[in-house]
Design a protein around this motif. Sequence first.
Motif, PDB file in Angstrom:
ATOM      1  N   GLN A   2       0.836  -1.182   0.000  1.00 41.76           N
ATOM      2  CA  GLN A   2       0.000   0.000   0.000  1.00 41.76           C
ATOM      3  C   GLN A   2       0.883   1.249   0.000  1.00 41.76           C
ATOM      4  O   GLN A   2       1.863   1.344   0.722  1.00 41.76           O
ATOM      5  CB  GLN A   2      -0.906   0.003   1.239  1.00 41.76           C
ATOM      6  N   GLY A   3       0.452   2.239  -0.789  1.00 39.56           N
ATOM      7  CA  GLY A   3       1.169   3.502  -0.807  1.00 39.56           C
ATOM      8  C   GLY A   3       2.421   3.503  -1.651  1.00 39.56           C
ATOM      9  O   GLY A   3       3.069   4.532  -1.778  1.00 39.56           O
ATOM     10  N   LYS A   4       2.791   2.352  -2.231  1.00 42.55           N
ATOM     11  CA  LYS A   4       3.996   2.289  -3.060  1.00 42.55           C
ATOM     12  C   LYS A   4       3.729   2.940  -4.410  1.00 42.55           C
ATOM     13  O   LYS A   4       2.634   2.839  -4.961  1.00 42.55           O
ATOM     14  CB  LYS A   4       4.436   0.836  -3.263  1.00 42.55           C
ATOM     15  N   THR A   5       4.725   3.583  -5.017  1.00 41.44           N
ATOM     16  CA  THR A   5       4.605   4.206  -6.328  1.00 41.44           C
ATOM     17  C   THR A   5       5.490   3.482  -7.315  1.00 41.44           C
ATOM     18  O   THR A   5       6.497   2.872  -6.957  1.00 41.44           O
ATOM     19  CB  THR A   5       5.028   5.689  -6.275  1.00 41.44           C
ATOM     20  N   CYS A  40      11.266  -5.538  -6.829  1.00 45.43           N
ATOM     21  CA  CYS A  40      10.016  -5.764  -6.118  1.00 45.43           C
ATOM     22  C   CYS A  40      10.226  -5.311  -4.668  1.00 45.43           C
ATOM     23  O   CYS A  40      10.921  -5.964  -3.891  1.00 45.43           O
ATOM     24  CB  CYS A  40       9.628  -7.243  -6.170  1.00 45.43           C
ATOM     25  N   ARG A  41       9.662  -4.142  -4.309  1.00 49.72           N
ATOM     26  CA  ARG A  41       9.797  -3.582  -2.966  1.00 49.72           C
ATOM     27  C   ARG A  41       8.772  -4.211  -2.016  1.00 49.72           C
ATOM     28  O   ARG A  41       7.602  -4.378  -2.389  1.00 49.72           O
ATOM     29  CB  ARG A  41       9.598  -2.075  -3.006  1.00 49.72           C
ATOM     30  N   ILE A  42       9.204  -4.526  -0.826  1.00 51.34           N
ATOM     31  CA  ILE A  42       8.335  -5.159   0.167  1.00 51.34           C
ATOM     32  C   ILE A  42       8.382  -4.325   1.448  1.00 51.34           C
ATOM     33  O   ILE A  42       9.464  -3.976   1.926  1.00 51.34           O
ATOM     34  CB  ILE A  42       8.795  -6.599   0.471  1.00 51.34           C
ATOM     35  N   ASP A  43       7.207  -3.971   1.993  1.00 52.09           N
ATOM     36  CA  ASP A  43       7.196  -3.200   3.235  1.00 52.09           C
ATOM     37  C   ASP A  43       6.427  -3.916   4.340  1.00 52.09           C
ATOM     38  O   ASP A  43       6.002  -3.307   5.310  1.00 52.09           O
ATOM     39  CB  ASP A  43       6.603  -1.808   3.002  1.00 52.09           C
ATOM     40  N   GLU A  44       6.247  -5.218   4.139  1.00 49.77           N
ATOM     41  CA  GLU A  44       5.558  -6.014   5.149  1.00 49.77           C
ATOM     42  C   GLU A  44       6.363  -7.295   5.384  1.00 49.77           C
ATOM     43  O   GLU A  44       7.159  -7.699   4.550  1.00 49.77           O
ATOM     44  CB  GLU A  44       4.154  -6.381   4.696  1.00 49.77           C
ATOM     45  N   GLU A  45       6.127  -7.917   6.500  1.00 47.09           N
ATOM     46  CA  GLU A  45       6.784  -9.189   6.771  1.00 47.09           C
ATOM     47  C   GLU A  45       6.140 -10.261   5.903  1.00 47.09           C
ATOM     48  O   GLU A  45       4.917 -10.412   5.886  1.00 47.09           O
ATOM     49  CB  GLU A  45       6.651  -9.564   8.251  1.00 47.09           C
ATOM     50  N   SER A  79      12.944  -6.128   2.589  1.00 45.62           N
ATOM     51  CA  SER A  79      12.388  -4.966   1.882  1.00 45.62           C
ATOM     52  C   SER A  79      12.602  -4.993   0.368  1.00 45.62           C
ATOM     53  O   SER A  79      12.051  -4.161  -0.340  1.00 45.62           O
ATOM     54  CB  SER A  79      12.994  -3.678   2.441  1.00 45.62           C
ATOM     55  N   ASP A  80      13.387  -5.922  -0.111  1.00 45.78           N
ATOM     56  CA  ASP A  80      13.713  -5.917  -1.547  1.00 45.78           C
ATOM     57  C   ASP A  80      13.854  -7.350  -2.037  1.00 45.78           C
ATOM     58  O   ASP A  80      14.608  -8.140  -1.468  1.00 45.78           O
ATOM     59  CB  ASP A  80      15.022  -5.145  -1.768  1.00 45.78           C
ATOM     60  N   PHE A  81      13.112  -7.646  -3.074  1.00 48.31           N
ATOM     61  CA  PHE A  81      13.181  -8.977  -3.692  1.00 48.31           C
ATOM     62  C   PHE A  81      13.273  -8.744  -5.206  1.00 48.31           C
ATOM     63  O   PHE A  81      12.264  -8.656  -5.892  1.00 48.31           O
ATOM     64  CB  PHE A  81      11.947  -9.794  -3.313  1.00 48.31           C
ATOM     65  N   SER A  82      14.505  -8.576  -5.732  1.00 51.97           N
ATOM     66  CA  SER A  82      14.716  -8.150  -7.115  1.00 51.97           C
ATOM     67  C   SER A  82      15.508  -9.186  -7.903  1.00 51.97           C
ATOM     68  O   SER A  82      16.344  -9.900  -7.342  1.00 51.97           O
ATOM     69  CB  SER A  82      15.462  -6.810  -7.153  1.00 51.97           C
ATOM     70  N   ILE A  83      15.245  -9.232  -9.193  1.00 55.11           N
ATOM     71  CA  ILE A  83      15.996 -10.125 -10.080  1.00 55.11           C
ATOM     72  C   ILE A  83      16.695  -9.300 -11.155  1.00 55.11           C
ATOM     73  O   ILE A  83      16.287  -8.175 -11.471  1.00 55.11           O
ATOM     74  CB  ILE A  83      15.097 -11.197 -10.730  1.00 55.11           C
ATOM     75  N   THR A  99       5.354 -12.251  -6.647  1.00 49.47           N
ATOM     76  CA  THR A  99       4.258 -12.611  -5.752  1.00 49.47           C
ATOM     77  C   THR A  99       4.822 -13.001  -4.390  1.00 49.47           C
ATOM     78  O   THR A  99       5.882 -13.617  -4.296  1.00 49.47           O
ATOM     79  CB  THR A  99       3.423 -13.762  -6.345  1.00 49.47           C
ATOM     80  N   PHE A 100       4.133 -12.599  -3.318  1.00 44.82           N
ATOM     81  CA  PHE A 100       4.563 -12.974  -1.980  1.00 44.82           C
ATOM     82  C   PHE A 100       3.345 -13.032  -1.047  1.00 44.82           C
ATOM     83  O   PHE A 100       2.273 -12.517  -1.366  1.00 44.82           O
ATOM     84  CB  PHE A 100       5.613 -12.004  -1.442  1.00 44.82           C
ATOM     85  N   GLN A 101       3.541 -13.691   0.079  1.00 44.42           N
ATOM     86  CA  GLN A 101       2.480 -13.839   1.077  1.00 44.42           C
ATOM     87  C   GLN A 101       2.843 -12.997   2.295  1.00 44.42           C
ATOM     88  O   GLN A 101       3.922 -13.125   2.856  1.00 44.42           O
ATOM     89  CB  GLN A 101       2.329 -15.313   1.490  1.00 44.42           C
ATOM     90  N   ALA A 102       1.949 -12.113   2.677  1.00 43.00           N
ATOM     91  CA  ALA A 102       2.163 -11.241   3.822  1.00 43.00           C
ATOM     92  C   ALA A 102       0.897 -11.216   4.671  1.00 43.00           C
ATOM     93  O   ALA A 102      -0.197 -10.980   4.144  1.00 43.00           O
ATOM     94  CB  ALA A 102       2.514  -9.838   3.363  1.00 43.00           C
ATOM     95  N   ASN A 103       1.080 -11.478   5.964  1.00 39.42           N
ATOM     96  CA  ASN A 103      -0.070 -11.520   6.879  1.00 39.42           C
ATOM     97  C   ASN A 103      -1.164 -12.456   6.348  1.00 39.42           C
ATOM     98  O   ASN A 103      -2.353 -12.127   6.394  1.00 39.42           O
ATOM     99  CB  ASN A 103      -0.639 -10.115   7.089  1.00 39.42           C
ATOM    100  N   ASN A 104      -0.682 -13.595   5.827  1.00 41.00           N
ATOM    101  CA  ASN A 104      -1.577 -14.624   5.305  1.00 41.00           C
ATOM    102  C   ASN A 104      -2.425 -14.142   4.127  1.00 41.00           C
ATOM    103  O   ASN A 104      -3.451 -14.734   3.820  1.00 41.00           O
ATOM    104  CB  ASN A 104      -2.503 -15.155   6.408  1.00 41.00           C
ATOM    105  N   LYS A 105      -1.987 -13.065   3.471  1.00 45.64           N
ATOM    106  CA  LYS A 105      -2.694 -12.576   2.287  1.00 45.64           C
ATOM    107  C   LYS A 105      -1.720 -12.544   1.110  1.00 45.64           C
ATOM    108  O   LYS A 105      -0.585 -12.079   1.252  1.00 45.64           O
ATOM    109  CB  LYS A 105      -3.240 -11.171   2.540  1.00 45.64           C
ATOM    110  N   PRO A 106      -2.176 -13.035  -0.054  1.00 47.60           N
ATOM    111  CA  PRO A 106      -1.285 -12.995  -1.229  1.00 47.60           C
ATOM    112  C   PRO A 106      -1.167 -11.573  -1.770  1.00 47.60           C
ATOM    113  O   PRO A 106      -2.139 -10.831  -1.822  1.00 47.60           O
ATOM    114  CB  PRO A 106      -1.988 -13.915  -2.224  1.00 47.60           C
ATOM    115  N   ARG A 107       0.055 -11.236  -2.176  1.00 50.20           N
ATOM    116  CA  ARG A 107       0.312  -9.948  -2.823  1.00 50.20           C
ATOM    117  C   ARG A 107       0.951 -10.228  -4.184  1.00 50.20           C
ATOM    118  O   ARG A 107       1.822 -11.093  -4.303  1.00 50.20           O
ATOM    119  CB  ARG A 107       1.278  -9.096  -1.997  1.00 50.20           C
ATOM    120  N   VAL A 108       0.538  -9.477  -5.176  1.00 48.64           N
ATOM    121  CA  VAL A 108       1.048  -9.705  -6.538  1.00 48.64           C
ATOM    122  C   VAL A 108       1.381  -8.360  -7.180  1.00 48.64           C
ATOM    123  O   VAL A 108       0.592  -7.407  -7.083  1.00 48.64           O
ATOM    124  CB  VAL A 108       0.027 -10.458  -7.408  1.00 48.64           C
ATOM    125  N   ALA A 109       2.530  -8.281  -7.815  1.00 51.73           N
ATOM    126  CA  ALA A 109       2.919  -7.103  -8.599  1.00 51.73           C
ATOM    127  C   ALA A 109       3.352  -7.575  -9.988  1.00 51.73           C
ATOM    128  O   ALA A 109       4.007  -8.607 -10.132  1.00 51.73           O
ATOM    129  CB  ALA A 109       4.050  -6.355  -7.916  1.00 51.73           C
TER     130      ALA A 109
END
Length: 325
Positions: A2-5, A40-45, A79-83, A99-109
């Motif tokens: 959320q809030g990422k640009t 791929c920026r990550i701001d959640e566990e 905070s960073d998962f880049s290839i 794609t990653f799982q955070a707080n038991n919710k899937p996130r996709v970019a």
Amino acid sequence: MQGKTKSLFKYGASSVHGAEFGHLPDNITVLEGESVTLRCRIDEEVTHKAWLNRSNILFTGTDKWSLDKRVTLANSNNSDFSIHIDKVQVTDEGPYTCTFQANNKPRVAHVYLIVQVPARIVNISKNVSVNEGENVNLYCLAVGRPEPTVTWKDQKYGLVSDGEFLDITEIKRQQAEDYECITNNGVAPPDQRKVRVTVNYPPMITDMKNMPAHLGKTAILRCEAMAVPPASFEWYRDDHRPVESDNTLRIKNEKTRSLLLFTNVTEKHFGNYTCFAANRLGASNASMLLFRPGAIQGRGTGLHAGMSVGVSVWVSLSAVLLLKV
């Protein structure tokens, strides 16, 4: 996330691109052969994370599934998962998913990698030699991404023809020149190559005139003929004897003309001279007088395209000269 640009930027090193993902798909454009970093920026566990290209898994966490050595993991932390893809190929173009799982919710970019290739001529007509009146068909084939445009440019008049093919119907001698093919797709400077078109035509004598000459002085008879390939020249006297060089007369043949150089005019030099110009496409002859000033000029000059009619010696001469060219 959320809030990422979304952003697109270059590192200090050349030919390296990076992108930061938001929720909406992003496009990254890169030239073939360059390198690109997909960030791929990550701001959640997160508990699980992966990279996919279409339906192919590239990485799950730090475990590499791809067999392509050009694809490596640039960063993998909280905070960073880049290839990173080295020396990008056209086949690398397409959608990539982080794609990653955070707080038991899937996130996709998502990101779509666009690979551009500078326009390049891959096949073009060779230099061509044709006879006047024939048709000429030139081609220029080019590749590139996006699809390049192809144009032909007339070097003499600056005329432009669009398309890979240039057709010239019943070409004229004035159209002999270099034709330039230009291909462009806006990715890099245009690619340009030239094709030389040579137009062959039979000799046409353009400069001949009677010349006055004083005894003991010098004189010159000129015979100029335009032709492709260049004409060969022969000189004959009024009785059809070949003119030969001696200590008072010299024949000087140049690319487009022949000269009769009289260094010491005597009575024997006065008379009618015929210049014969020939190449493999035909022949032309012209007659001119060397006369004493004030004397009545016997016969006028004549300019003939082809061979004189009714004189057997000219027929034989034509055959001999055409075989020599």
